[in-house]
Design a protein around this motif. Structure first.
Motif, mmCIF file in Angstrom:
data_model
loop_
_atom_site.group_PDB
_atom_site.id
_atom_site.type_symbol
_atom_site.label_atom_id
_atom_site.label_comp_id
_atom_site.label_asym_id
_atom_site.label_seq_id
_atom_site.Cartn_x
_atom_site.Cartn_y
_atom_site.Cartn_z
ATOM 1 N N GLY A 55 0.612 -1.288 -0.092
ATOM 2 C CA GLY A 55 -0.240 -0.077 -0.028
ATOM 3 C C GLY A 55 0.754 1.241 0.000
ATOM 4 O O GLY A 55 1.816 1.701 -0.886
ATOM 5 N N LEU A 56 0.623 2.047 1.006
ATOM 6 C CA LEU A 56 1.681 3.473 1.173
ATOM 7 C C LEU A 56 2.776 3.045 1.521
ATOM 8 O O LEU A 56 3.355 3.790 1.801
ATOM 9 C CB LEU A 56 0.663 4.735 2.515
ATOM 10 C CG LEU A 56 -0.712 5.319 1.217
ATOM 11 C CD1 LEU A 56 -0.941 6.190 2.212
ATOM 12 C CD2 LEU A 56 0.066 5.529 -0.214
ATOM 13 N N HIS A 57 3.081 2.544 2.371
ATOM 14 C CA HIS A 57 4.450 1.984 2.350
ATOM 15 C C HIS A 57 4.982 2.044 1.595
ATOM 16 O O HIS A 57 6.334 1.867 1.553
ATOM 17 C CB HIS A 57 4.281 1.010 3.596
ATOM 18 C CG HIS A 57 3.761 1.496 5.142
ATOM 19 N ND1 HIS A 57 2.033 1.641 5.493
ATOM 20 C CD2 HIS A 57 4.254 1.138 6.015
ATOM 21 C CE1 HIS A 57 2.522 1.495 6.664
ATOM 22 N NE2 HIS A 57 3.093 1.691 7.611
ATOM 23 N N HIS A 58 4.989 1.374 0.483
ATOM 24 C CA HIS A 58 6.522 1.962 -0.626
ATOM 25 C C HIS A 58 6.658 2.958 -0.937
ATOM 26 O O HIS A 58 7.111 4.592 -1.021
ATOM 27 C CB HIS A 58 5.364 1.636 -1.923
ATOM 28 C CG HIS A 58 6.362 1.095 -2.750
ATOM 29 N ND1 HIS A 58 7.233 1.391 -3.768
ATOM 30 C CD2 HIS A 58 6.416 -0.440 -3.904
ATOM 31 C CE1 HIS A 58 8.492 0.947 -5.300
ATOM 32 N NE2 HIS A 58 7.605 -0.366 -4.560
ATOM 33 N N PRO A 59 8.548 3.237 -0.934
ATOM 34 C CA PRO A 59 10.033 4.483 -0.389
ATOM 35 C C PRO A 59 8.856 4.948 -2.258
ATOM 36 O O PRO A 59 9.226 5.906 -1.905
ATOM 37 C CB PRO A 59 10.558 3.766 -0.772
ATOM 38 C CG PRO A 59 10.871 1.743 -0.608
ATOM 39 C CD PRO A 59 9.113 1.740 -1.015
ATOM 40 N N ALA A 60 8.153 4.530 -3.267
ATOM 41 C CA ALA A 60 8.143 5.494 -4.263
ATOM 42 C C ALA A 60 7.215 6.230 -3.579
ATOM 43 O O ALA A 60 6.727 6.939 -4.198
ATOM 44 C CB ALA A 60 8.484 4.666 -5.283
ATOM 45 N N LEU A 61 6.306 6.346 -2.665
ATOM 46 C CA LEU A 61 5.444 7.006 -2.570
ATOM 47 C C LEU A 61 5.255 7.696 -1.469
ATOM 48 O O LEU A 61 4.344 8.269 -0.347
ATOM 49 C CB LEU A 61 3.711 6.100 -2.328
ATOM 50 C CG LEU A 61 3.299 4.840 -3.023
ATOM 51 C CD1 LEU A 61 1.676 4.521 -3.058
ATOM 52 C CD2 LEU A 61 2.957 5.866 -4.922
ATOM 53 N N ALA A 62 6.480 7.201 -0.725
ATOM 54 C CA ALA A 62 7.329 8.803 0.877
ATOM 55 C C ALA A 62 7.038 9.609 0.488
ATOM 56 O O ALA A 62 5.908 10.282 0.931
ATOM 57 C CB ALA A 62 8.185 8.383 0.705
ATOM 58 N N ALA A 63 7.315 10.710 -0.774
ATOM 59 C CA ALA A 63 6.438 11.589 -1.069
ATOM 60 C C ALA A 63 5.376 11.976 -1.155
ATOM 61 O O ALA A 63 4.409 13.273 -0.747
ATOM 62 C CB ALA A 63 8.118 12.479 -2.044
ATOM 63 N N ARG A 64 4.261 11.731 -2.115
ATOM 64 C CA ARG A 64 3.508 11.630 -2.312
ATOM 65 C C ARG A 64 2.512 11.500 -0.690
ATOM 66 O O ARG A 64 1.121 12.262 -0.628
ATOM 67 C CB ARG A 64 2.844 10.332 -3.027
ATOM 68 C CG ARG A 64 3.045 11.112 -4.332
ATOM 69 C CD ARG A 64 2.447 9.923 -5.420
ATOM 70 N NE ARG A 64 3.373 9.241 -6.447
ATOM 71 C CZ ARG A 64 2.697 8.912 -7.936
ATOM 72 N NH1 ARG A 64 1.865 8.194 -7.935
ATOM 73 N NH2 ARG A 64 3.926 8.845 -8.347
ATOM 74 N N ALA A 65 3.358 10.338 0.268
ATOM 75 C CA ALA A 65 2.460 10.272 1.029
ATOM 76 C C ALA A 65 2.727 11.624 2.392
ATOM 77 O O ALA A 65 0.986 12.448 2.935
ATOM 78 C CB ALA A 65 2.544 9.015 2.384
ATOM 79 N N ALA A 66 4.007 12.002 2.532
ATOM 80 C CA ALA A 66 3.944 12.872 3.130
ATOM 81 C C ALA A 66 3.224 14.518 2.951
ATOM 82 O O ALA A 66 2.667 15.403 3.766
ATOM 83 C CB ALA A 66 5.967 13.441 3.070
ATOM 84 N N ALA A 67 2.964 14.503 1.270
ATOM 85 C CA ALA A 67 2.640 15.465 1.327
ATOM 86 C C ALA A 67 0.854 15.978 0.920
ATOM 87 O O ALA A 67 0.177 16.836 -0.199
ATOM 88 C CB ALA A 67 2.827 16.289 -0.122
ATOM 89 N N CYS A 68 0.036 14.867 1.193
ATOM 90 C CA CYS A 68 -1.031 14.640 0.324
ATOM 91 C C CYS A 68 -2.071 15.252 1.308
ATOM 92 O O CYS A 68 -3.255 15.546 1.098
ATOM 93 C CB CYS A 68 -1.237 13.272 0.550
ATOM 94 S SG CYS A 68 -1.702 12.175 2.525
ATOM 95 N N GLY A 69 -1.374 15.384 2.114
ATOM 96 C CA GLY A 69 -2.543 16.529 3.687
ATOM 97 C C GLY A 69 -4.099 15.534 4.049
ATOM 98 O O GLY A 69 -4.376 16.348 3.764
#
Ligand SMILES: NC(=O)c1ccc[n+]([C@@H]2O[C@H](COP(=O)([O-])OP(=O)(O)OC[C@H]3O[C@@H](n4cnc5c(N)ncnc54)[C@H](O)[C@@H]3O)[C@@H](O)[C@H]2O)c1
Length: 382
Positions: A192-206
């Motif tokens: 799910g969201l724990h993929h390193p490639a999604l880290a920046a999107r998760a941090a910025a998603c609000g």
């Protein structure tokens, strides 16, 4: 008297309904979730097992069950009413309930989209994310929903390999949820969201999000028993576990790589609570004849005063999707309310529901205290 129209615009009625988008919408957990929400909303069954229907949550401002609208993705075509009939025939759902709720099941089935990636799907990751996000925004618009919470209840995937060029499906859906502005819950051990490639999107998603892997049986019991051994200063020498189950989950977990993702969470609860990982492993056997009826056996070898050796054994016989579905509804309601309250990022307050939570204590008692405090906080922002 002026006949001019008033310059004050008529306020549009507040959006009162909340979407729940289930990834794996035709699976056992999803089917039980949709059926259960409709049954409780119609007063056909009590809300047994739903934590958010207890008095402590009455003032938290959660969306009522009757205001939930269901949709989702699935790669299988079996219609939801048929899946519900199959679960009723297997004794997971009460006999006759799918017929009584035929309209509600058909309405949710209308909102299930094919998902993917299917065999031979040539779309790239970003194309798939955009397509899934469009399904979410379409659902929100069609039903005039205040918000849509995405909950992953699809088959457990193996953990991705270090060199994998593509995102796993669970991460595509998680990225789509963020792209569509939807709070996200991962009820499975998949990445799910724990993929390193999604880290920046998760941090910025609000957006608020929570996971991973619903804690419904063996690990629920472990998160109660492990603190007991620790607090009573009893030395756990070995903790071994075995699970027998069938159904779609049993078949998926017959893959050793998928089972490894699941077992990591079960073992982590022990290591976090006891301070060290005791000897012993967890095994999962696929026994198709058992369907959704699971037997989980734990064998705990521990030392008492003066090194006296003792054993505790537990046998848990649960119906997996009946244990999971009320928690899916709890999580969808809590995350919807968190979103409405403007909360963002991982929600460790929801660790009560997960094997591998986003921070916080591993003890069920402490997690419950944190959850109640969270309900109070949600109530204060009303
Ligand atoms: N007590 C519990 O039941 C419990 C507890 C914790 C976690 N879980 C997890 O919940 C998940 C669902 O369990 P279940 O018993 O409903 O399993 P299931 O096999 O009955 O349902 C899974 C569904 O996911 C669908 N699916 C597979 N790949 C997909 C994809 N790429 N896109 C969309 N849909 C896809 C399948 O077609 C199927 O309908 C599993 O991952 C399980 O480990 C269950």
């Amino acid at each position: 008297m002026s006949t001019e129209p008033t310059s004050t615009p008529t306020p549009s009625p507040a959006k009162t309904r909340t979407g729940v988008w289930l990834v794996g919408a035709r699976g056992s957990v999803a089917t039980t979730t949709v059926t259960g929400a409709a049954a409780v909303a119609a007063g056909l069954h009590p809300a047994t097992g739903m934590v958010t229907e207890t008095p402590a949550f009455a003032d938290a401002g959660l969306p009522p069950l009757s205001a939930l609208v269901f949709g989702g993705h699935d790669t299988t075509a079996c219609p939801l009413p048929k899946r519900a009939e199959q679960l009723a025939a297997a004794g997971v759902l009460p006999h006759g309930l799918p017929t009584a709720l035929a309209a509600e099941l058909a309405a949710a089935d209308e909102e299930i989209r094919p998902g993917g990636p299917g065999p031979g799907d040539t779309r790239g990751d970003e194309e798939l994310i955009a397509a899934f996000a469009a399904d979410l925004t379409g659902f929100r618009t069609r039903h005039d929903l205040a918000r849509v919470v995405v909950v992953n209840v699809a088959s457990t995937e193996p953990a991705p390999g270090a060199g994998d060029a593509r995102l796993p499906a669970s991460s595509l859906y998680a990225a789509a949820a963020l792209a569509a502005g939807c709070p996200y819950v991962n009820f499975t051990p998949s990445t799910g969201l724990h993929h390193p490639a999604l880290a920046a999107r998760a941090a910025a998603c609000g957006l608020p999000y929570a996971g991973r892997d619903g804690k419904t049986g063996q690990t629920l019991l472990r998160s109660v028993l492990a603190p007991m051994f620790h607090q009573r200063a009893l030395a756990v020498r070995a903790w071994s576990g075995s699970n027998l189950l069938g159904g779609g989950d049993g078949a998926a977990l017959a893959d050793p790589a998928a089972a490894a993702a699941k077992n990591a969470g079960k073992e982590r609860v022990l290591a976090d609570t006891l301070g060290t990982a005791p000897e012993g492993e967890v095994h999962i056997d696929d026994v198709p004849a058992m369907g959704d009826f699971k037997t989980a056996w734990d064998h705990i070898a521990f030392d008492g005063f003066l090194g006296t050796r003792m054993i505790l054994q537990t046998i848990w016989q649960g119906v997996d999707s009946s244990l999971a579905a009320p928690l899916v509804l709890d999580l969808a309601r809590l995350l919807a309310r968190a979103h409405e309250s403007g909360l963002t990022g991982p929600r460790p307050e929801l660790g009560f529901f997960f094997k591998d939570p986003d921070g916080g204590s591993s003890s069920l008692a402490e997690q419950y205290t944190a959850l109640l405090a969270f309900a109070g906080r949600l109530g204060e922002t009303r």
